[in-house]
Design a protein around this motif. Structure first.
Motif, PDB file in Angstrom:
ATOM      1  N   HIS A  19       0.846   4.357  -2.816  1.00 58.91           N
ATOM      2  CA  HIS A  19       0.597   5.767  -2.492  1.00 58.91           C
ATOM      3  C   HIS A  19       1.843   6.627  -2.735  1.00 58.91           C
ATOM      4  O   HIS A  19       1.734   7.756  -3.210  1.00 58.91           O
ATOM      5  CB  HIS A  19       0.115   5.886  -1.038  1.00 58.91           C
ATOM      6  CG  HIS A  19      -1.312   5.476  -0.850  1.00 58.91           C
ATOM      7  ND1 HIS A  19      -2.017   5.700   0.303  1.00 58.91           N
ATOM      8  CD2 HIS A  19      -2.185   4.854  -1.688  1.00 58.91           C
ATOM      9  CE1 HIS A  19      -3.257   5.233   0.175  1.00 58.91           C
ATOM     10  NE2 HIS A  19      -3.370   4.700  -1.019  1.00 58.91           N
ATOM     11  N   ASP A  20       3.010   6.067  -2.445  1.00 57.92           N
ATOM     12  CA  ASP A  20       4.264   6.824  -2.656  1.00 57.92           C
ATOM     13  C   ASP A  20       4.449   7.202  -4.129  1.00 57.92           C
ATOM     14  O   ASP A  20       5.047   8.231  -4.447  1.00 57.92           O
ATOM     15  CB  ASP A  20       5.444   5.953  -2.193  1.00 57.92           C
ATOM     16  CG  ASP A  20       6.778   6.682  -2.267  1.00 57.92           C
ATOM     17  OD1 ASP A  20       6.948   7.682  -1.544  1.00 57.92           O
ATOM     18  OD2 ASP A  20       7.661   6.257  -3.048  1.00 57.92           O
ATOM     19  N   ASP A  52       5.545  10.970  -5.162  1.00 62.06           N
ATOM     20  CA  ASP A  52       6.762  10.944  -5.991  1.00 62.06           C
ATOM     21  C   ASP A  52       6.473  10.970  -7.502  1.00 62.06           C
ATOM     22  O   ASP A  52       7.390  11.122  -8.298  1.00 62.06           O
ATOM     23  CB  ASP A  52       7.609   9.702  -5.657  1.00 62.06           C
ATOM     24  CG  ASP A  52       8.391   9.874  -4.368  1.00 62.06           C
ATOM     25  OD1 ASP A  52       8.293  10.969  -3.768  1.00 62.06           O
ATOM     26  OD2 ASP A  52       9.091   8.939  -3.944  1.00 62.06           O
ATOM     27  N   GLN A  64       6.893   9.684   6.159  1.00 60.55           N
ATOM     28  CA  GLN A  64       6.631  10.107   4.775  1.00 60.55           C
ATOM     29  C   GLN A  64       6.336  11.597   4.711  1.00 60.55           C
ATOM     30  O   GLN A  64       6.821  12.305   3.831  1.00 60.55           O
ATOM     31  CB  GLN A  64       5.453   9.289   4.213  1.00 60.55           C
ATOM     32  CG  GLN A  64       5.043   9.630   2.790  1.00 60.55           C
ATOM     33  CD  GLN A  64       5.990   9.060   1.729  1.00 60.55           C
ATOM     34  OE1 GLN A  64       7.082   8.590   2.027  1.00 60.55           O
ATOM     35  NE2 GLN A  64       5.563   9.128   0.486  1.00 60.55           N
ATOM     36  N   TYR A  66       0.846  -1.212   0.000  1.00 58.30           N
ATOM     37  CA  TYR A  66       0.000   0.000   0.000  1.00 58.30           C
ATOM     38  C   TYR A  66       0.869   1.246   0.000  1.00 58.30           C
ATOM     39  O   TYR A  66       0.607   2.225  -0.714  1.00 58.30           O
ATOM     40  CB  TYR A  66      -0.977  -0.007   1.188  1.00 58.30           C
ATOM     41  CG  TYR A  66      -0.839   1.151   2.166  1.00 58.30           C
ATOM     42  CD1 TYR A  66      -1.224   2.453   1.789  1.00 58.30           C
ATOM     43  CD2 TYR A  66      -0.312   0.970   3.443  1.00 58.30           C
ATOM     44  CE1 TYR A  66      -1.064   3.519   2.688  1.00 58.30           C
ATOM     45  CE2 TYR A  66      -0.154   2.015   4.318  1.00 58.30           C
ATOM     46  CZ  TYR A  66      -0.526   3.288   3.937  1.00 58.30           C
ATOM     47  OH  TYR A  66      -0.366   4.346   4.791  1.00 58.30           O
ATOM     48  N   SER A  67       1.959   1.230   0.808  1.00 58.24           N
ATOM     49  CA  SER A  67       2.783   2.445   0.929  1.00 58.24           C
ATOM     50  C   SER A  67       3.461   2.765  -0.407  1.00 58.24           C
ATOM     51  O   SER A  67       3.627   3.934  -0.763  1.00 58.24           O
ATOM     52  CB  SER A  67       3.808   2.304   2.063  1.00 58.24           C
ATOM     53  OG  SER A  67       4.945   1.582   1.641  1.00 58.24           O
ATOM     54  N   LYS A  90      10.165   6.444   8.152  1.00 54.87           N
ATOM     55  CA  LYS A  90       9.601   6.119   6.830  1.00 54.87           C
ATOM     56  C   LYS A  90       9.861   4.658   6.447  1.00 54.87           C
ATOM     57  O   LYS A  90       8.978   3.989   5.907  1.00 54.87           O
ATOM     58  CB  LYS A  90      10.224   7.063   5.789  1.00 54.87           C
ATOM     59  CG  LYS A  90       9.661   6.918   4.403  1.00 54.87           C
ATOM     60  CD  LYS A  90      10.306   7.883   3.428  1.00 54.87           C
ATOM     61  CE  LYS A  90      11.544   7.299   2.828  1.00 54.87           C
ATOM     62  NZ  LYS A  90      11.999   7.963   1.595  1.00 54.87           N
ATOM     63  N   GLN A 145      17.550   1.896   3.924  1.00 51.37           N
ATOM     64  CA  GLN A 145      17.207   3.128   3.208  1.00 51.37           C
ATOM     65  C   GLN A 145      18.460   3.803   2.651  1.00 51.37           C
ATOM     66  O   GLN A 145      18.419   4.412   1.589  1.00 51.37           O
ATOM     67  CB  GLN A 145      16.421   4.080   4.114  1.00 51.37           C
ATOM     68  CG  GLN A 145      15.931   5.351   3.422  1.00 51.37           C
ATOM     69  CD  GLN A 145      14.915   5.121   2.315  1.00 51.37           C
ATOM     70  OE1 GLN A 145      13.987   4.321   2.452  1.00 51.37           O
ATOM     71  NE2 GLN A 145      15.074   5.818   1.187  1.00 51.37           N
ATOM     72  N   ARG A 205       7.154   0.633 -11.176  1.00 52.09           N
ATOM     73  CA  ARG A 205       7.393   0.050  -9.843  1.00 52.09           C
ATOM     74  C   ARG A 205       7.413  -1.454  -9.998  1.00 52.09           C
ATOM     75  O   ARG A 205       6.546  -2.030 -10.651  1.00 52.09           O
ATOM     76  CB  ARG A 205       6.274   0.503  -8.899  1.00 52.09           C
ATOM     77  CG  ARG A 205       6.234  -0.164  -7.556  1.00 52.09           C
ATOM     78  CD  ARG A 205       7.362   0.231  -6.648  1.00 52.09           C
ATOM     79  NE  ARG A 205       7.310   1.609  -6.175  1.00 52.09           N
ATOM     80  CZ  ARG A 205       8.242   2.144  -5.360  1.00 52.09           C
ATOM     81  NH1 ARG A 205       9.266   1.426  -4.945  1.00 52.09           N
ATOM     82  NH2 ARG A 205       8.146   3.406  -4.992  1.00 52.09           N
ATOM     83  N   LYS A 263      12.458   0.259 -11.205  1.00 51.44           N
ATOM     84  CA  LYS A 263      11.814   1.568 -10.977  1.00 51.44           C
ATOM     85  C   LYS A 263      12.745   2.648 -11.504  1.00 51.44           C
ATOM     86  O   LYS A 263      13.937   2.388 -11.721  1.00 51.44           O
ATOM     87  CB  LYS A 263      11.531   1.771  -9.480  1.00 51.44           C
ATOM     88  CG  LYS A 263      12.752   1.766  -8.572  1.00 51.44           C
ATOM     89  CD  LYS A 263      12.370   1.816  -7.100  1.00 51.44           C
ATOM     90  CE  LYS A 263      13.613   1.800  -6.213  1.00 51.44           C
ATOM     91  NZ  LYS A 263      13.314   1.669  -4.781  1.00 51.44           N
ATOM     92  N   ASP A 281      19.083   2.182  -0.539  1.00 53.53           N
ATOM     93  CA  ASP A 281      18.095   2.664  -1.518  1.00 53.53           C
ATOM     94  C   ASP A 281      18.539   4.029  -2.067  1.00 53.53           C
ATOM     95  O   ASP A 281      18.452   4.275  -3.268  1.00 53.53           O
ATOM     96  CB  ASP A 281      16.711   2.761  -0.860  1.00 53.53           C
ATOM     97  CG  ASP A 281      15.589   2.985  -1.874  1.00 53.53           C
ATOM     98  OD1 ASP A 281      15.241   2.024  -2.591  1.00 53.53           O
ATOM     99  OD2 ASP A 281      15.087   4.123  -1.972  1.00 53.53           O
TER     100      ASP A 281
HETATM  101  C1  LIG Z   1       2.497   6.438   3.762  1.00 55.87           C
HETATM  102  C2  LIG Z   1       3.436   6.266   2.633  1.00 55.87           C
HETATM  103  C3  LIG Z   1       2.934   6.572   1.283  1.00 55.87           C
HETATM  104  C4  LIG Z   1       4.687   5.825   2.900  1.00 55.87           C
HETATM  105  C5  LIG Z   1       5.765   5.557   1.903  1.00 55.87           C
HETATM  106  C6  LIG Z   1       6.924   4.891   2.591  1.00 55.87           C
HETATM  107  C7  LIG Z   1       8.100   4.559   1.732  1.00 55.87           C
HETATM  108  C8  LIG Z   1       9.174   3.803   2.405  1.00 55.87           C
HETATM  109  C9  LIG Z   1       8.195   4.892   0.448  1.00 55.87           C
HETATM  110  C10 LIG Z   1       9.347   4.602  -0.436  1.00 55.87           C
HETATM  111  O1  LIG Z   1      10.433   5.425  -0.173  1.00 55.87           O
HETATM  112  P1  LIG Z   1      11.287   6.022  -1.344  1.00 55.87           P
HETATM  113  O2  LIG Z   1      10.475   7.013  -2.135  1.00 55.87           O
HETATM  114  O3  LIG Z   1      12.573   6.477  -0.757  1.00 55.87           O
HETATM  115  O4  LIG Z   1      11.576   4.704  -2.193  1.00 55.87           O
HETATM  116  P2  LIG Z   1      11.465   4.389  -3.737  1.00 55.87           P
HETATM  117  O5  LIG Z   1      12.861   4.706  -4.223  1.00 55.87           O
HETATM  118  O6  LIG Z   1      11.216   2.915  -3.819  1.00 55.87           O
HETATM  119  O7  LIG Z   1      10.367   5.199  -4.332  1.00 55.87           O
END
Ligand SMILES: CC(C)=CCC/C(C)=C/COP(=O)(O)OP(=O)(O)O
Ligand SMILES: C=C(C)CCOP(=O)(O)OP(=O)(O)O
Length: 294
Positions: free
Chosen positions: A84-85, A91, A157, A80-81, A180, A218, A96, A235, A221
């Motif tokens: 929405h992200d 973003d 977030q 889900y996150s 996050k 993270q 994805r 992605k 990432d």
């Molecule tokens: C409530 C919500 C929507 C939470 C999102 C949490 C989260 C870890 C998003 C991805 O982070 P990121 O943007 O750093 O990672 P990616 O590189 O995968 O987009």
């Protein structure tokens, strides 16, 4: 990747997928909503969070029939996150897990609602976990509320979004990452400890491990966003700088971020030195988290 970790990932992944799928298929709900939920849930991903639940049980030499339900619960929230992200208001991403993002396929409204439904069903999965006493269910649900809600992932977030185009201190950035991303990873480790009936001392050590791998996860990432391969990542990369995001490479340079990564890996491994196994899965997962290319 280490062979025993690969085998562990494959076997747990094979068992997890039907539980994820059934958690949506069983619902008496509109088809388009279920399709949108399944689209993102079945798109793959590394399934690190359920693997952490399983790895704690494995390394403590325990089994629990609720392992897959609890692992699936956290994967539903994570999925889900991501949906929405990726939304235009966040973003604004098109790709994805190697596929067009949920809102690109189903539209924004369905993507928001699929995320909402995955979040809600997550708690249902814990509620239905087999052979789990009610007291443990309540503990896990309350832990998951804290990790995923305003005091955890959602809070992180918004801090992340609010700090775009501003420069955070290192403590500020660590706080964003801890909430996050770290909170849900820490929940996974803690949930494994609850299912395993870990001692207070084991729980304390596992908490320390989880704090360090959460940050390491993270940081890697962030590093991959700078120097990763988009085909492997599934992605779009090199978007953090364009969004004015605070990241470890932007704050500490790429070299500085890599040093932090090594520091958190070392501390994570130290925290689980109490495990008797010569090659604990949690150690192999820590290695994978810092070496991964997606
Ligand atoms: C409530 C919500 C929507 C939470 C999102 C949490 C989260 C870890 C998003 C991805 O982070 P990121 O943007 O750093 O990672 P990616 O590189 O995968 O987009
Ligand atoms: C928390 C972050 C950095 C978002 C991506 O999480 P994962 O890297 O675990 O994503 P999947 O493998 O599940 O797609």
């Amino acid at each position: 990747m280490n062979d025993s970790l690969r085998r562990f990932m494959e076997s747990r992944g094979e068992d997890l997928v039907p539980v994820l799928e059934e958690s949506v298929r069983r619902l008496n709900a509109p088809t388009v909503l279920k399709e949108s939920m399944l689209y993102s849930l079945m798109a793959g991903g590394k399934r690190i969070r359920p693997l952490l639940v399983s790895a704690v049980l494995h390394d403590l030499g325990k089994v629990h029939p609720g392992e897959l339900h609890v692992g699936a619960a956290v994967e539903l929230i994570h999925t889900y996150s991501l949906i929405h992200d990726d939304l235009p208001s966040m973003d604004d991403d098109d790709l994805r897990r190697g596929k067009p993002t949920n809102h690109k396929v189903f539209g924004e409204a369905a993507a928001v609602l699929a995320g909402d439904a995955l979040l809600t069903e997550s708690f249902g999965l814990i509620g239905r976990a087999p052979a789990l006493p009610d007291g443990d269910k309540v503990t896990l649900i309350l832990d998951l509320v804290r990790a995923s809600g305003a005091e955890g992932m959602v809070g992180g977030q918004i801090l992340d979004i609010e700090s775009e185009d501003k420069t955070l201190s290192e403590e500020g950035l660590e706080q964003v990452h801890r909430l996050k991303t770290g909170a849900l990873l820490a929940f996974s480790v803690g949930a494994g400890a609850v299912l395993a009936g870990a001692t207070a001392q084991q729980q304390e050590n596992l908490k320390r491990y989880a704090r360090h791998i959460g940050l390491a996860f993270q940081i890697q990432d962030d590093i991959l966003d700078v120097e990763g391969d988009e085909a492997l990542a599934g992605k779009k990369l090199r978007t953090d700088a364009a969004h004015g995001k605070n990241t470890y490479p932007s704050l500490l340079t790429l070299e500085g971020a890599k040093q932090k990564l090594i520091h958190h890996h070392t501390e994570a491994v130290k925290a689980i030195s109490f495990l008797k196994e010569p090659e604990p899965m949690l150690g192999l997962l820590a290695d994978y988290i810092v070496e991964r290319s997606s």
